[in-house]
Design a protein around this motif. Structure first.
Motif, PDB file in Angstrom:
ATOM      1  N   TYR A 155      36.475  38.330   0.750  1.00 40.71           N
ATOM      2  CA  TYR A 155      37.578  38.266   1.254  1.00 40.71           C
ATOM      3  C   TYR A 155      37.598  37.161   2.074  1.00 40.71           C
ATOM      4  N   HIS A 164      42.324  33.378   9.701  1.00 39.05           N
ATOM      5  CA  HIS A 164      42.039  34.314  10.921  1.00 39.05           C
ATOM      6  C   HIS A 164      42.807  33.931  12.054  1.00 39.05           C
ATOM      7  N   ALA A 214      46.372  35.180  11.973  1.00 34.88           N
ATOM      8  CA  ALA A 214      46.693  36.868  11.896  1.00 34.88           C
ATOM      9  C   ALA A 214      47.192  37.213  13.148  1.00 34.88           C
ATOM     10  N   ALA A 269      41.295  35.850   2.813  1.00 32.55           N
ATOM     11  CA  ALA A 269      41.772  36.541   3.971  1.00 32.55           C
ATOM     12  C   ALA A 269      41.227  35.959   5.205  1.00 32.55           C
ATOM     13  N   TYR A 270      40.046  35.852   5.282  1.00 32.80           N
ATOM     14  CA  TYR A 270      39.306  35.530   6.716  1.00 32.80           C
ATOM     15  C   TYR A 270      39.495  34.171   7.018  1.00 32.80           C
ATOM     16  N   ASP A 284      49.073  41.007   6.154  1.00 29.89           N
ATOM     17  CA  ASP A 284      49.052  40.477   7.526  1.00 29.89           C
ATOM     18  C   ASP A 284      48.460  41.437   8.403  1.00 29.89           C
ATOM     19  N   LEU A 308      44.749  42.155   7.660  1.00 31.74           N
ATOM     20  CA  LEU A 308      43.960  41.023   8.248  1.00 31.74           C
ATOM     21  C   LEU A 308      43.932  40.977   9.802  1.00 31.74           C
ATOM     22  N   LEU A 353      39.076  44.294   3.626  1.00 31.47           N
ATOM     23  CA  LEU A 353      40.682  44.462   4.041  1.00 31.47           C
ATOM     24  C   LEU A 353      41.024  45.808   4.081  1.00 31.47           C
TER      25      LEU A 353
END
Length: 337
Positions: free
Chosen positions: A288, A296, A299, A292-293, A237, A240, A256
């Motif tokens: 990612y 967003h 985050a 991940a993104y 986290d 990110l 990342l």
């Protein structure tokens, strides 16, 4: 004019976010490692054009080694993690490299152990193959001398702090070593995920961690612990948050590990503004996006984050911990690594 695409895409961009804050941005950093290692093996006569080079990879090094083999007329075989995606698979196939992936594993340690075990079987079946040993052979340091020279030429003289993922140890360790050999005052700050054995965080897991490239579930001989002055352990986290803030504030779309390094660099710089800070963005953010993104909006705000300063590995805790590695009070723990 470049003779091969590998020579072109290996070149990093030095981007000044502020006069004393620089991003060393790569499209894919490990091409330096692979090109330098393969060139050394050829020059020393250890291998010859047409030979087969084999290694294990979770993704980035596989592409780098395949390009290096393509550049120098070698064959390439990769034992890959299940994280090798279809985009990379297609590239490897077209470049002439062969890929076999180990079965899905419940954790990183088992995945890495399965890959190493499979390489041992391949070498027994094919004794003429050369194992690149990216995690253990110091030849992977050689390619980064050029990166150090680029930093020395382009970053103004004076004390410098280099921040980046530890990973196999060859990138941050080599760059800092070459700069120090040239007389530069360099402080080296390494970034680790929780759960990595490299700097003793295996007892603190991070189930969401997908930046395994900056840590390890098995010991890496290329990591020279005494090169590092500070270590930061960063959760998924927090990494990110760093990556999202980096993209939003600078337009740099990176992986990342870059987010973790950027987060770490901002903190180190806030405590000592007498140095120039260079942090490494080892790859782009494309792989990612989904993992991940796409999250967003979830985050954390980077301004709300700060590390827990620790003096013992027993004190490690989420979401972010930091430690002065050169502190003599931790010498017994360091010797255990």
């Amino acid at each position: 004019m470049y003779e091969h695409i590998a020579e072109a895409i290996k070149k990093p961009d030095l981007i000044a976010l502020r006069p004393d804050l620089v991003c060393l941005r790569f499209e894919t950093m490990k091409i330096y490692s692979a090109l330098g290692a393969v060139r050394h093996l050829l020059e020393s006569g250890t291998v010859k054009p047409g030979d087969t080079l084999v290694d294990s990879s979770s993704g980035i090094y596989a592409q780098a080694l395949a390009l290096a083999c393509h550049r120098y007329g070698m064959k390439c075989h990769i034992v890959g993690s299940t994280t090798v995606d279809r985009t990379l698979k297609a590239q490897l196939e077209i470049l002439g490299a062969t890929l076999e992936q180990v079965r899905p594993s419940r954790n990183l340690r088992l995945d890495q152990e399965l890959r190493v075990r499979r390489i041992a079987e391949i070498l027994e079946e094919n004794p003429s193959y050369h194992w690149m040993r990216q995690y253990h052979d110091s030849i992977h340091y050689y390619g980064y001398r050029e990166v150090a020279e680029t930093i020395a030429d382009e970053v103004p003289a004076g004390p410098l702090t280099l921040v980046g993922g530890v990973g196999s140890g060859a990138s941050t360790g080599a760059i800092a070593s070459y700069l120090r050999e040239a007389g530069r005052d360099v402080s080296l700050v390494g970034v680790q995920p929780f759960g990595s054995v490299t700097f003793g965080s295996e007892h603190v897991s991070d189930p969401d961690m997908i930046i395994a490239g900056i840590g390890s579930a098995i010991p890496f001989e290329n990591v020279r612990h005494d090169l590092y002055d500070r270590i930061h352990w960063v959760s998924f986290d927090s990494a990110l948050a760093g990556a999202v803030h980096l993209l939003r504030s600078s337009g740099i779309f990176a992986g990342l590990s870059a987010g973790a390094a950027y987060l770490t660099t901002r903190w180190e710089r806030s405590k000592d503004d007498s140095r120039t800070y260079v942090f490494i963005a080892a790859d782009t953010g494309h792989r990612y996006v989904d993992s991940a993104y796409a999250k967003h909006t979830e985050a954390p705000d980077i301004e709300d984050l700060e590390p827990r300063e620790i003096t013992s590995l027993d004190e490690l805790s989420h979401p972010w911990s930091a430690m002065t590695w050169t502190d003599d009070s931790t010498s017994d723990q360091k010797k255990a690594l």
